[in-house]
Motif scaffolding. Sequence first.
Motif, short mmCIF file in Angstrom:
data_model
loop_
_atom_site.label_atom_id
_atom_site.label_comp_id
_atom_site.label_asym_id
_atom_site.label_seq_id
_atom_site.Cartn_x
_atom_site.Cartn_y
_atom_site.Cartn_z
N LYS A 14 0.81 -1.22 0.00
CA LYS A 14 0.00 0.00 0.00
C LYS A 14 0.85 1.27 0.00
CE LYS A 14 -4.16 -1.97 0.99
NZ LYS A 14 -3.90 -3.15 0.18
N MET A 40 -10.28 4.91 -7.17
CA MET A 40 -10.22 3.69 -6.35
C MET A 40 -9.13 3.81 -5.29
SD MET A 40 -12.23 1.13 -7.61
CE MET A 40 -12.59 0.13 -9.01
N ALA A 43 -10.21 5.88 -2.61
CA ALA A 43 -11.25 5.27 -1.77
C ALA A 43 -10.66 4.30 -0.76
CB ALA A 43 -12.26 4.56 -2.66
N ASP A 44 -9.68 3.51 -1.17
CA ASP A 44 -9.15 2.50 -0.24
C ASP A 44 -7.89 2.97 0.48
OD1 ASP A 44 -7.04 2.19 -1.98
OD2 ASP A 44 -7.91 0.46 -2.96
N GLY A 45 -7.57 4.24 0.36
CA GLY A 45 -6.52 4.78 1.20
C GLY A 45 -5.11 4.68 0.65
N ARG A 46 -4.95 4.18 -0.56
CA ARG A 46 -3.61 4.10 -1.13
C ARG A 46 -3.08 5.48 -1.49
NH1 ARG A 46 -4.30 0.51 -6.04
NH2 ARG A 46 -6.41 1.26 -5.75
N THR A 99 -14.81 11.36 0.39
CA THR A 99 -15.00 9.92 0.48
C THR A 99 -16.48 9.60 0.31
OG1 THR A 99 -15.22 10.07 2.86
CG2 THR A 99 -13.05 9.58 1.99
N ASP A 102 -20.42 4.05 1.81
CA ASP A 102 -20.91 2.83 1.18
C ASP A 102 -22.38 2.91 0.84
OD1 ASP A 102 -18.46 1.78 1.24
OD2 ASP A 102 -18.79 0.38 2.89
#
Lengths: 143, 143
Positions: A14, A40, A43-46, A99, A102
């Motif tokens: 990551k 993306m 969204a997933d913090g990368r 962000t 969901d």
Amino acid sequence: MSTMEKPKMEQKPKKGPIKIALDPTTGIPFYRQIILQIEMALADGRLTAGTQLPTVRGLAVDLQVNPNTVARAYNELEIRGLVSTQHGTGTFISDKTVTIPDVEREQILSQLARGFVSQASSYGFTVEDIVKHLTDYREQERK
Amino acid sequence: MSTMEKPKMEQKPKKGPIKIALDPTTGIPFYRQIILQIEMALADGRLTAGTQLPTVRGLAVDLQVNPNTVARAYNELEIRGLVSTQHGTGTFISDKTVTIPDVEREQILSQLARGFVSQASSYGFTVEDIVKHLTDYREQERK
DNA sequence: CCCAGTGTATTAGTCTTATAGTACAATTCT
DNA sequence: AGAATTGTACTATAAGACTAATACACTGGG
């Protein structure tokens, strides 16, 4: 799907510069694929606020596309407020990153799906037809 | 267009041949406008089973478009089973479900699905997301 | 059979979109 | 200031969507 099982240290930590890969077979424009993959990663913090994105030229060379294609992607991302570009300096993840919850994601997908199901219905297809087709499609993609 | 006004009793009491008008300013393709207006007429009962639609040429002249444009609209309507065309005779509102070869059905669904997947992808959804959502959706429909 | 009417097929032109090629402009560091 | 690095602007090409021009093919009444 394990032609070679070797769970070594092949994991993505990551960290490091974001990796973007283009698939010319999807029919999705390159600039849109770039946008999508950065979203993306956001969204997933990368990708986090302040991080510098690959340079327009650098990424263009890496992906073997024209700088304009990368620039277009960055431009749209800036319009959406996700990144901030500074002429002569670079492009950076904006600190007011949005962000998407969901719940909202689900709503968006639901809305998209409803429209599609409606469209397909007018052609006489059922939801089951669609699911089956998509499942088969996914199987083939995984070959 | 009307150099001569004829203020007669030009009442169209929901009967007679269907009236279709094209608006070139909407950005919606002509063939799609034709489809939509026929669908509307079907929905509100202005068109009923067995009724003959305007001929391809007749409507083309009336709307000042090419016969192929009308033909394309009629063709899509037939694929959806809404109308039935008979070469040399005319195009009629279909009274029963038309059967379409499975191969053709599969092609149509594939095309629809490809477009939808592409669209959903631009929002960051994967095929798996879609399949899962649709599966859940179907489950709910069943109870 | 023939002819007028119907839908269909083939091809081409126009417009939009996606991408590339190339040159330009702003910033930073020395 | 000058050089290197960064994003940007302008133009051109390839592909696809939409429509048109034109010729073909099927049907049914004289």
